[in-house]
Design an enzyme around this catalytic site. Structure first.
Site, PDB file in Angstrom:
ATOM      1  N   GLY A  12       0.818  -1.325   0.119  1.00  0.00           N
ATOM      2  CA  GLY A  12      -0.035  -0.006   0.045  1.00  0.00           C
ATOM      3  C   GLY A  12       0.919   1.276  -0.248  1.00  0.00           C
ATOM      4  O   GLY A  12       0.391   2.123   0.432  1.00  0.00           O
ATOM      5  N   ASP A  63      -2.101  -7.851  -5.510  1.00  0.00           N
ATOM      6  CA  ASP A  63      -3.187  -7.865  -4.526  1.00  0.00           C
ATOM      7  C   ASP A  63      -2.624  -8.797  -3.319  1.00  0.00           C
ATOM      8  O   ASP A  63      -2.391  -9.838  -3.277  1.00  0.00           O
ATOM      9  CB  ASP A  63      -4.261  -8.636  -4.863  1.00  0.00           C
ATOM     10  CG  ASP A  63      -5.339  -9.160  -3.980  1.00  0.00           C
ATOM     11  OD1 ASP A  63      -5.406  -8.351  -2.792  1.00  0.00           O
ATOM     12  OD2 ASP A  63      -6.547  -9.485  -4.306  1.00  0.00           O
ATOM     13  N   VAL A  64      -2.526  -7.840  -2.131  1.00  0.00           N
ATOM     14  CA  VAL A  64      -1.619  -8.681  -0.811  1.00  0.00           C
ATOM     15  C   VAL A  64      -2.513  -9.789  -0.365  1.00  0.00           C
ATOM     16  O   VAL A  64      -1.945 -10.785   0.241  1.00  0.00           O
ATOM     17  CB  VAL A  64      -1.467  -7.493   0.028  1.00  0.00           C
ATOM     18  CG1 VAL A  64      -0.392  -6.680  -0.095  1.00  0.00           C
ATOM     19  CG2 VAL A  64      -2.866  -7.060   0.575  1.00  0.00           C
ATOM     20  N   ASN A  90       1.200  -2.386   5.348  1.00  0.00           N
ATOM     21  CA  ASN A  90       0.352  -1.222   5.440  1.00  0.00           C
ATOM     22  C   ASN A  90      -0.992  -1.395   4.633  1.00  0.00           C
ATOM     23  O   ASN A  90      -2.014  -0.483   4.845  1.00  0.00           O
ATOM     24  CB  ASN A  90       1.186  -0.067   4.940  1.00  0.00           C
ATOM     25  CG  ASN A  90       0.503   1.117   4.722  1.00  0.00           C
ATOM     26  OD1 ASN A  90       0.093   2.012   5.616  1.00  0.00           O
ATOM     27  ND2 ASN A  90       0.117   1.505   3.421  1.00  0.00           N
ATOM     28  N   TYR A 155     -13.232  -4.355   9.947  1.00  0.00           N
ATOM     29  CA  TYR A 155     -12.003  -3.779  10.038  1.00  0.00           C
ATOM     30  C   TYR A 155     -11.328  -3.943  11.622  1.00  0.00           C
ATOM     31  O   TYR A 155     -10.398  -4.242  11.859  1.00  0.00           O
ATOM     32  CB  TYR A 155     -12.136  -2.161   9.884  1.00  0.00           C
ATOM     33  CG  TYR A 155     -11.122  -1.203   9.779  1.00  0.00           C
ATOM     34  CD1 TYR A 155     -10.412  -1.249   8.636  1.00  0.00           C
ATOM     35  CD2 TYR A 155     -10.820  -0.429  10.998  1.00  0.00           C
ATOM     36  CE1 TYR A 155      -9.153  -0.227   8.633  1.00  0.00           C
ATOM     37  CE2 TYR A 155      -9.613   0.446  10.983  1.00  0.00           C
ATOM     38  CZ  TYR A 155      -8.747   0.260   9.728  1.00  0.00           C
ATOM     39  OH  TYR A 155      -7.832   1.275   9.560  1.00  0.00           O
ATOM     40  N   ALA A 157     -11.878  -6.297  13.553  1.00  0.00           N
ATOM     41  CA  ALA A 157     -11.258  -7.777  13.898  1.00  0.00           C
ATOM     42  C   ALA A 157     -10.160  -7.995  13.213  1.00  0.00           C
ATOM     43  O   ALA A 157      -9.290  -8.786  13.847  1.00  0.00           O
ATOM     44  CB  ALA A 157     -12.293  -8.619  13.223  1.00  0.00           C
ATOM     45  N   LYS A 159      -7.752  -5.697  12.323  1.00  0.00           N
ATOM     46  CA  LYS A 159      -6.816  -5.106  12.973  1.00  0.00           C
ATOM     47  C   LYS A 159      -6.384  -5.606  14.499  1.00  0.00           C
ATOM     48  O   LYS A 159      -5.338  -5.280  14.836  1.00  0.00           O
ATOM     49  CB  LYS A 159      -7.251  -3.347  13.238  1.00  0.00           C
ATOM     50  CG  LYS A 159      -7.302  -2.724  11.790  1.00  0.00           C
ATOM     51  CD  LYS A 159      -6.041  -2.469  11.094  1.00  0.00           C
ATOM     52  CE  LYS A 159      -6.039  -2.044   9.953  1.00  0.00           C
ATOM     53  NZ  LYS A 159      -4.796  -1.756   9.098  1.00  0.00           N
ATOM     54  N   ILE A 188      -5.982   9.753  11.110  1.00  0.00           N
ATOM     55  CA  ILE A 188      -4.656  10.306  10.538  1.00  0.00           C
ATOM     56  C   ILE A 188      -5.594  10.801   9.088  1.00  0.00           C
ATOM     57  O   ILE A 188      -6.332  10.187   8.281  1.00  0.00           O
ATOM     58  CB  ILE A 188      -3.780   9.188   9.877  1.00  0.00           C
ATOM     59  CG1 ILE A 188      -3.413   8.586  11.230  1.00  0.00           C
ATOM     60  CG2 ILE A 188      -2.830   9.734   9.157  1.00  0.00           C
ATOM     61  CD1 ILE A 188      -2.753   9.333  12.191  1.00  0.00           C
TER      62      ILE A 188
HETATM   63  P1  NDP Z   1      -5.576   4.837   1.726  1.00  0.00           P
HETATM   64  O1  NDP Z   1      -6.846   4.416   1.371  1.00  0.00           O
HETATM   65  O2  NDP Z   1      -4.972   6.241   1.683  1.00  0.00           O
HETATM   66  O3  NDP Z   1      -4.296   3.849   1.077  1.00  0.00           O
HETATM   67  C1  NDP Z   1      -4.627   2.482   0.872  1.00  0.00           C
HETATM   68  C2  NDP Z   1      -3.426   1.861   0.209  1.00  0.00           C
HETATM   69  O4  NDP Z   1      -3.455   0.426   0.429  1.00  0.00           O
HETATM   70  C3  NDP Z   1      -3.068   2.176  -1.211  1.00  0.00           C
HETATM   71  O5  NDP Z   1      -1.832   2.341  -1.552  1.00  0.00           O
HETATM   72  C4  NDP Z   1      -3.869   0.852  -2.029  1.00  0.00           C
HETATM   73  O6  NDP Z   1      -3.301   0.858  -3.250  1.00  0.00           O
HETATM   74  C5  NDP Z   1      -3.295  -0.125  -0.953  1.00  0.00           C
HETATM   75  N1  NDP Z   1      -4.333  -1.580  -0.979  1.00  0.00           N
HETATM   76  C6  NDP Z   1      -5.663  -1.397  -0.702  1.00  0.00           C
HETATM   77  N2  NDP Z   1      -5.812  -2.738  -1.027  1.00  0.00           N
HETATM   78  C7  NDP Z   1      -4.881  -3.400  -1.433  1.00  0.00           C
HETATM   79  C8  NDP Z   1      -4.523  -4.715  -1.833  1.00  0.00           C
HETATM   80  N3  NDP Z   1      -5.475  -5.757  -1.826  1.00  0.00           N
HETATM   81  N4  NDP Z   1      -3.543  -5.078  -2.315  1.00  0.00           N
HETATM   82  C9  NDP Z   1      -2.217  -4.356  -2.126  1.00  0.00           C
HETATM   83  N5  NDP Z   1      -2.214  -2.907  -1.815  1.00  0.00           N
HETATM   84  C10 NDP Z   1      -3.590  -2.547  -1.343  1.00  0.00           C
HETATM   85  O7  NDP Z   1      -5.087   4.389   3.330  1.00  0.00           O
HETATM   86  P2  NDP Z   1      -4.522   5.070   4.374  1.00  0.00           P
HETATM   87  O8  NDP Z   1      -3.062   5.385   4.091  1.00  0.00           O
HETATM   88  O9  NDP Z   1      -5.284   5.691   5.353  1.00  0.00           O
HETATM   89  O10 NDP Z   1      -4.152   3.691   5.369  1.00  0.00           O
HETATM   90  C11 NDP Z   1      -3.178   2.912   5.303  1.00  0.00           C
HETATM   91  C12 NDP Z   1      -3.070   1.847   6.478  1.00  0.00           C
HETATM   92  O11 NDP Z   1      -3.450   2.623   7.701  1.00  0.00           O
HETATM   93  C13 NDP Z   1      -4.140   0.950   6.428  1.00  0.00           C
HETATM   94  O12 NDP Z   1      -3.810  -0.117   6.724  1.00  0.00           O
HETATM   95  C14 NDP Z   1      -5.282   1.434   7.208  1.00  0.00           C
HETATM   96  O13 NDP Z   1      -6.259   0.652   7.736  1.00  0.00           O
HETATM   97  C15 NDP Z   1      -4.198   1.823   8.362  1.00  0.00           C
HETATM   98  N6  NDP Z   1      -4.980   3.002   9.389  1.00  0.00           N
HETATM   99  C16 NDP Z   1      -5.322   4.359   8.789  1.00  0.00           C
HETATM  100  C17 NDP Z   1      -5.747   5.273   9.506  1.00  0.00           C
HETATM  101  C18 NDP Z   1      -6.211   6.614   9.059  1.00  0.00           C
HETATM  102  O14 NDP Z   1      -6.835   7.256   9.890  1.00  0.00           O
HETATM  103  N7  NDP Z   1      -6.084   6.853   7.918  1.00  0.00           N
HETATM  104  C19 NDP Z   1      -6.061   4.837  11.051  1.00  0.00           C
HETATM  105  C20 NDP Z   1      -5.638   3.719  11.375  1.00  0.00           C
HETATM  106  C21 NDP Z   1      -4.949   2.722  10.868  1.00  0.00           C
HETATM  107  P3  NDP Z   1      -4.145   1.638  -4.400  1.00  0.00           P
HETATM  108  O15 NDP Z   1      -3.592   3.046  -4.286  1.00  0.00           O
HETATM  109  O16 NDP Z   1      -3.650   0.826  -5.701  1.00  0.00           O
HETATM  110  O17 NDP Z   1      -5.456   1.373  -4.265  1.00  0.00           O
END
Ligand code: NDP
Length: 247
Positions: A12, A63-64, A90, A155, A157, A159, A188
């Site tokens: 990600g 796709d992870v 991430n 989500y 579950a 996390k 964030i």
């Molecule tokens: P974004 O939605 O901004 O970015 C998500 C990222 O994950 C993107 O790079 C996306 O790729 C990638 N992604 C999604 N699904 C897959 C998949 N199946 N395989 C590979 N890559 C994938 O999310 P955030 O930056 O906000 O969040 C990042 C992490 O932090 C997440 O795990 C989220 O749960 C966690 N988090 C976020 C918080 C927040 O407030 N924002 C708070 C707490 C935790 P693509 O660009 O190609 O879609």
């Protein structure tokens, strides 16, 4: 520089927190492979930024949740960048609904990506880290995994599961010099939270003693610390980056 000569793989890494981590690591001397789901433009932009910092970037659509695809991406990274020192899990998605209206597919998709994705990358990197007798694994959990959240049973579950996975992997690999820690961000500012209504945003801010949302860079700072030599004796930890939201 704190990560001179290291190689990081960030899932990600195309957007949001993952991009901030990828750029922070590159600025500190690491070459970075980023895995992304479908946003090729964003992934390309991140790669360009990494290269502007003088580091090598590898961009892999993967796709992870798909173990075979993750295995292939890890092999490609090892071949192209010569190893992996730091793995950051991430990648994450949300499909928020109350349990009453949450479809089983919504539950499975979030758990398969957010938790299963981490299992897949750890599994794919496991023997590499064992042989190196070194490595850093950083899993991006959430305060929601600690507190629960109405409308996010899937989500939360996933996390919470990440925290159990983190501690188990930490115990399995500690004697090999590999650390495994989790970061639990609070609220964030990213595209994921852009989708919240103004009312939900206000409610969230009301829960934060610091009275503001955090930035992706503030999460990246914590990831940098855990990836660095400064954190060599820290493993199985859950580091909250949440302005005091969940104490
Ligand atoms: P974004 O939605 O901004 O970015 C998500 C990222 O994950 C993107 O790079 C996306 O790729 C990638 N992604 C999604 N699904 C897959 C998949 N199946 N395989 C590979 N890559 C994938 O999310 P955030 O930056 O906000 O969040 C990042 C992490 O932090 C997440 O795990 C989220 O749960 C966690 N988090 C976020 C918080 C927040 O407030 N924002 C708070 C707490 C935790 P693509 O660009 O190609 O879609």
């Amino acid at each position: 520089m704190m990560l001179e000569g290291k190689v990081a793989l960030v899932t990600g890494g195309s957007r949001g927190i993952g991009r901030a981590i990828a750029l922070k690591f590159a600025a500190e001397g690491a070459d970075v492979a980023i895995l992304y789901a479908g946003n090729t433009t964003a992934a390309g932009e991140t790669a360009l930024e990494i290269e502007k910092l003088g580091r090598r970037a590898l961009v892999l659509q993967c796709d992870v949740a798909d173990l075979a695809a993750v295995d292939a991406a890890v092999k490609e990274t090892l071949g192209a960048l010569g190893g992996i020192d730091i793995l950051v899990n991430n990648a994450g998605i949300v499909r928020d609904k109350l349990v009453l209206s949450m479809k089983r597919e919504d539950f499975d998709a979030v758990v398969d990506t957010n938790l299963g994705g981490c299992f897949n990358t750890v599994k794919a990197c496991y023997s590499h880290f064992m042989k190196k007798r070194a490595g850093r694994i950083i899993n991006i959990s959430s305060v929601v995994g600690l507190m629960g959240n109405a409308g996010q049973a899937n989500y939360a579950a996933a996390k919470a599961g990440l925290i159990g996975l983190t501690k188990s992997v930490a115990k399995e690999l500690a004697a090999r010099g590999v650390t495994c820690n989790a970061i639990a961000p609070g609220f964030i500012e990213t595209e994921m939270t852009d989708e919240l209504s103004e009312k939900a945003r206000e409610a969230m801010l009301g829960l934060i003693p610091a009275k503001r949302a955090g930035s992706a860079e503030e999460v990246a700072n914590a990831a940098l610390f855990l990836a660095s030599d400064l954190a060599a004796y820290i493993t199985g930890e859950v580091l909250r980056v949440d302005g005091g939201m969940c104490m």
